[in-house]
Design an enzyme around this catalytic site. Structure first.
Site, mmCIF file in Angstrom:
data_model
loop_
_atom_site.group_PDB
_atom_site.id
_atom_site.type_symbol
_atom_site.label_atom_id
_atom_site.label_comp_id
_atom_site.label_asym_id
_atom_site.label_seq_id
_atom_site.Cartn_x
_atom_site.Cartn_y
_atom_site.Cartn_z
ATOM 1 N N ARG A 89 0.500 -3.940 -9.919
ATOM 2 C CA ARG A 89 -0.624 -4.018 -9.223
ATOM 3 C C ARG A 89 -1.158 -2.984 -8.828
ATOM 4 O O ARG A 89 -2.432 -2.614 -8.772
ATOM 5 C CB ARG A 89 -0.236 -4.954 -7.820
ATOM 6 C CG ARG A 89 0.766 -4.306 -6.863
ATOM 7 C CD ARG A 89 1.014 -4.775 -5.546
ATOM 8 N NE ARG A 89 0.239 -4.461 -4.599
ATOM 9 C CZ ARG A 89 0.537 -4.359 -3.101
ATOM 10 N NH1 ARG A 89 1.933 -4.642 -3.101
ATOM 11 N NH2 ARG A 89 0.146 -3.814 -2.291
ATOM 12 N N ASP A 118 9.222 -1.604 1.011
ATOM 13 C CA ASP A 118 9.136 -0.621 2.298
ATOM 14 C C ASP A 118 8.734 -1.298 3.455
ATOM 15 O O ASP A 118 9.004 -0.982 4.615
ATOM 16 C CB ASP A 118 8.250 0.616 1.876
ATOM 17 C CG ASP A 118 8.637 1.578 0.697
ATOM 18 O OD1 ASP A 118 9.972 1.737 0.912
ATOM 19 O OD2 ASP A 118 8.075 1.739 -0.073
ATOM 20 N N GLY A 119 7.787 -2.438 3.366
ATOM 21 C CA GLY A 119 7.211 -3.088 4.300
ATOM 22 C C GLY A 119 8.230 -3.743 5.387
ATOM 23 O O GLY A 119 8.371 -3.692 6.675
#
Length: 603
Positions: free
Chosen positions: A326, A216-217
């Site tokens: 993560r 999404d970044g």
């Protein structure tokens, strides 16, 4: 692909009919009937035991191609149909998408030229129907009916997620785009804000859409780069696409859900999203403007988070090579040492008289062998595509460019080419963050700024006005609700998913005009918090009846942290820590969703 009875769908007019051989078999023959919504395939030889036919809905098809050259001395020509039907998994519940290629041999004429022309006619008819061109039995089917090929700018973050983005490109994305007759230029990002800078100066008319193969970044950079342009109002209407090759993949999960598919992750999600991209339909998407105390303004498509969610997101960066796992590790670490934050949260309810309320069961939920990566400057499919202006900035002229079909080409833009005409370098003079002049200029958060490591650079007033907000140094309007408390988390989200497997707002959509505001007060036990997030995987967290969890749909909100240290994220990207406020801007952007056809991708 499914088996159905002989009769076609009611009102489905037959466009073409023919008898062809199969490939690679030389003895099997089929009768094909193409209607405006499906392809009927009836086996003729060997004669089947029943009279059933195979029906391929065109909604499962992404493309059709003919063999470009004659095979030996044979007079036969061939055309292939590429479809991706949903089939039930062999083990477990739900369906998964599978690639199916059916090749037919056209051999009913004496010469290859005649057979090839007939194969082309079938391929053109199928492509026209996929593109929304109306055909009938009386239509003279020629290549002049075909709209031009779509042109996409594909931006890939090679280090996103587990660093497998280029592997996914070569394995899934590029082959499917080729099958769908979509041309593209592929650019690999090289640094943070690389794409944001590119978007500010690119010639958007060269592209029918901008597609992100990352998390999404990278889309956050695209959106804000487009909103920093002088022509932002037109630029932000550029069709945007997302292909999940990162860690979070929340928007991809939302696109998948809004298309009616089962919740999936990994390669299944990537194949679904690439299939939807090839279907080309576009839907409007809400954006949220976020203004900070220092005057920075940004636009968000996903979420604003403070507390537990943002802590896990940023502190789990050290585990990035583990991919989406993560977040699991980060959650376990943060649950073990749960933090609380003092703050003041104000918001404008979406409806008059709606105050904050705990979650309860009464809330209605609506159903709705790959080589190690090597950095390459630019990858292309064909030589006649316009290349973005950044070429002359990033690479030397006459540099060798490797195409995706391993053909080496030399690129040297002419003085009149778009690449040479618009090539530019960015030279900004940063202004110190504490500048009184800057703070006075950006007092009420309506002047956007380009963020650099050593300061903010004020830009022109861009984007729609924030008519629901007052300056941050003034009280909120009287019709707002204010809560001051100790929080475990505050989350404002405007998509259905917080991650590919986190179903945060099962009754939401990409353009419902709402900010879905959640907050969890201090006092919740670790076990209860874990249960909430486990339930969120299936979207059942609304049924937990947790007294510490509150949800309210809003149009705007203000967050004022009173704890000295903390992390705030916008779309998963860390921003400055301090007060901020935001409001919804309905249907400001356009997203390629492949389903709800608001307008065609092609201009």
């Amino acid at each position: 692909m499914s088996l159905q009875c002989r009769s076609s769908a009611p009102g489905a007019e037959t466009v073409l009919h023919g008898e062809f051989g199969a490939f690679p078999s030389k003895t099997t023959r089929y009768a094909l009937s193409l209607t405006v919504i499906e392809l009927h395939i009836q086996k003729l030889v060997p004669k089947p035991e029943d009279d059933r036919r195979t029906v391929v809905p065109l909604s499962e098809v992404i493309g059709c191609h003919t063999l470009r050259s004659q095979v030996g001395s044979s007079t036969a020509a061939f055309f292939s149909l590429y479809s991706y039907p949903l089939k039930r998994r062999k083990m477990g519940m739900g369906k998964t998408r599978h690639r199916t290629v059916q090749t037919f041999r056209v051999d009913c004429n004496q010469s290859y030229a005649e057979n090839h022309a007939l194969a082309e006619k079938w391929a053109i008819a199928i492509k026209c129907l996929l593109a929304g061109v109306k055909l009938s039995t009386e239509t003279d089917i020629t290549s002049s009916l075909l709209p031009r090929s779509q042109r996409l700018l594909l931006l890939v973050n090679p280090l996103g997620g587990r660093g497998q983005a280029m592997h996914y490109c070569h394995t899934f994305i590029l082959p499917m785009l080729t099958e769908a007759n979509i041309t593209y230029n592929l650019i690999q990002t090289e640094r943070q804000n690389h794409v944001r800078e590119l978007m500010r100066d690119i010639t958007l008319s060269e592209w029918d859409g901008i597609v992100i193969a990352s998390g999404d970044g990278l889309l956050y950079e695209v959106v804000n780069g487009l909103m920093e342009r002088p022509d932002w109002e037109k630029a932000i209407k550029t069709s945007l696409g997302i292909l999940p090759c990162g860690s979070g993949n929340a928007l991809a999960g939302a696109v998948n859900f809004n298309s009616g598919y089962d919740q999936v992750i990994g390669e299944e999600l990537l194949m679904n999203c690439t299939f939807l991209l090839c279907r080309r339909a576009v839907s409007p998407m809400d954006l949220v403007s976020v203004n900070t105390g220092s005057g920075q303004r940004m636009f968000s498509f996903l979420s604003v988070a403070w507390g537990f969610v943002s802590d896990v997101d940023i502190e789990s960066e050290k585990y990035r090579r583990m991919g989406s796992a993560r977040f699991t590790i980060g959650t376990m670490v943060r649950v073990a040492s749960l933090r609380t934050y003092r703050g003041r949260l104000s918001y404008l309810p979406a409806e008059e008289g709606v105050a904050h309320r705990p979650m309860c069961k009464s809330v209605t939920i609506c159903a709705n062998g790959f080589k190690k990566f090597q950095r390459k400057p630019l990858q292309r499919t064909i030589s006649d595509l316009g290349i973005c202006e950044e070429r002359n900035v990033l690479f030397k002229r006459n540099s060798t460019i490797e195409s995706t079909d391993s053909v080496l080409m030399e690129y040297s833009p002419s003085p009149c080419s778009p690449a040479a005409r618009h090539s530019t370098c960015f030279n900004f003079e940063p202004i110190p963050e504490g500048s009184l002049c800057l703070n006075s200029m950006l007092l009420n958060g309506r002047v956007p700024a380009v963020y650099k490591e050593n300061g903010y650079i004020p830009a022109k007033v861009l984007g729609p006005p924030d008519d629901l907000l007052t300056p941050l140094d003034q009280p909120v309007p009287k019709n707002w609700v204010t809560v001051e408390d100790d929080f475990v988390l505050v989350l404002a989200i405007y998509q259905t998913h917080l991650g590919a497997d986190l179903f945060a707002v099962p009754f939401g959509s990409i353009n419902d005009g709402l900010i879905h505001l959640f907050f969890v007060r201090a006092g919740i036990s670790r076990a209860a918090l874990v249960r909430l997030f486990l339930a969120m995987e299936k979207g059942t967290h609304f049924e937990q009846e947790c007294p510490y969890l509150t949800y309210v749909p809003v149009r705007a909100f203000r967050l004022e942290p009173l704890t000295q240290k903390g992390i705030i994220t916008v779309d998963g990207e860390q921003i400055e820590y301090g007060p901020l406020q935001a409001q919804i801007h309905p249907e400001l952007a356009n997203l390629i969703t492949g389903v709800q056809k608001v307008r065609p991708l092609l201009k």
